[in-house]
Design an enzyme around this catalytic site. Structure first.
Site, PDB file in Angstrom:
ATOM      1  N   GLU A 143      36.383  34.830  43.758  1.00  0.00           N
ATOM      2  CA  GLU A 143      37.450  35.650  44.347  1.00  0.00           C
ATOM      3  C   GLU A 143      38.295  34.853  45.326  1.00  0.00           C
ATOM      4  O   GLU A 143      37.803  34.440  46.382  1.00  0.00           O
ATOM      5  CB  GLU A 143      36.841  36.849  45.082  1.00  0.00           C
ATOM      6  N   ASP A 178      41.299  40.585  43.626  1.00  0.00           N
ATOM      7  CA  ASP A 178      41.444  41.557  44.708  1.00  0.00           C
ATOM      8  C   ASP A 178      42.934  41.745  44.985  1.00  0.00           C
ATOM      9  O   ASP A 178      43.610  40.824  45.446  1.00  0.00           O
ATOM     10  CB  ASP A 178      40.702  41.077  45.953  1.00  0.00           C
ATOM     11  N   GLN A 204      39.557  44.614  42.809  1.00  0.00           N
ATOM     12  CA  GLN A 204      39.306  45.369  44.026  1.00  0.00           C
ATOM     13  C   GLN A 204      40.644  45.774  44.633  1.00  0.00           C
ATOM     14  O   GLN A 204      41.681  45.176  44.340  1.00  0.00           O
ATOM     15  CB  GLN A 204      38.481  44.548  45.030  1.00  0.00           C
ATOM     16  N   GLU A 240      37.373  48.332  47.975  1.00  0.00           N
ATOM     17  CA  GLU A 240      36.902  47.522  49.093  1.00  0.00           C
ATOM     18  C   GLU A 240      37.890  47.651  50.255  1.00  0.00           C
ATOM     19  O   GLU A 240      38.573  46.708  50.641  1.00  0.00           O
ATOM     20  CB  GLU A 240      36.733  46.060  48.671  1.00  0.00           C
TER      21      GLU A 240
END
Length: 260
Positions: A143, A178, A204, A240
């Site tokens: 990530e 993300d 995310q 998240e």
């Protein structure tokens, strides 16, 4: 329709961690993720998942000493043995929780160490981890994280992550995309999803700039989620984010996406 997983490290903090599984299910989630499970026996977490009909879709391998600011080991010189031991522990939890994705954090780039050296260590560790994960039926993911939230993290951009994945093999290693980190660092998130979609194994979400729930910041989330769905992404999107207030009170954005 996009599928959302509650992140139990950040959501439902009104209650103890093990009680958040039932709260997530009551709120309409069918899956969960979290940062780290290691403070609790795997059997205890597995029981909470089973009792509430939830799927575990992601968690992180041990990151080093989190309390001292460490944020991963995969790219760090001199920590290879610790990285490997941590992965073995993580895979034991993944087996117990039937979890298909495991996030391997890169770590903070040490001062004075050449970028090429860190890249080489990162590649060797990830290649080894990918083989071990494949034996266990788990796909590891990496990530990119913005430098505002974690200054100095080695993995910073989607293109950097994509290059590493292409070198090791997309069938062995996936991209954890993300949307919050991408928007902070690079922007143009829909176009970047389009570009990297074949590599994306997990997503995310949080709004920008406060990392709160969708609808509290600058991003047009209904449009973004519509485009992600239209592009054919069928994986999970982890929530998240830090709720701006009480978790359930901030779930209005989620209502259109609840399972029937």
């Amino acid at each position: 329709m996009p599928r959302f997983a509650a992140n139990l490290s950040m959501m439902f903090q009104e209650m103890a961690f093990l009680d958040r599984f039932a709260a997530a299910r009551a709120a309409g989630f069918e899956a969960v993720e979290f940062l780290f499970p290691y403070e609790h026996p795997a059997a205890e977490i597995a029981g909470r998942l089973a009792d509430n009909g939830l799927r575990q879709v992601l968690f992180n391998a041990p990151p080093g000493d989190w309390t001292k600011g460490e944020r991963g080991l995969a790219a760090l010189p001199g920590r290879q043995a610790e990285f490997r031991e941590g992965l073995k522990t993580a895979l034991e939890y993944a087996a117990a929780l039937s979890c298909p994705r495991l996030h391997l954090m890169a770590g903070l780039a040490p001062q004075g160490v050449p970028h090429d050296t860190l890249t080489a260590i990162y590649a060797v560790n990830l290649a080894w981890a990918a083989e071990e994960c494949a034996k266990a039926g788990v796909k590891p993911v990496i990530e990119p994280i913005n430098q505002r939230d974690i200054p100095g993290l080695f993995l910073r951009t989607m293109d950097q992550g994509a290059a590493i994945i292409e070198a090791i093999g997309p069938e062995k290693l996936g991209l954890q995309f993300d949307l919050y980190h991408c928007q902070v660092t690079e922007g143009d998130i829909v176009k970047r999803v389009e570009k990297h979609l074949p590599l994306i194994a997990h997503m995310q979400v949080a709004d920008v700039p406060g990392r709160n729930e969708p609808g509290t910041g600058e991003v047009n989330w209904p449009y973004v989620f519509e485009r992600i769905d239209a592009l054919g992404y069928r994986g999970w999107i982890g929530c998240e984010y830090r709720p701006r207030g009480e978790t359930v009170a901030g779930l209005g954005w989620f209502a259109p996406y609840k399972a029937g």
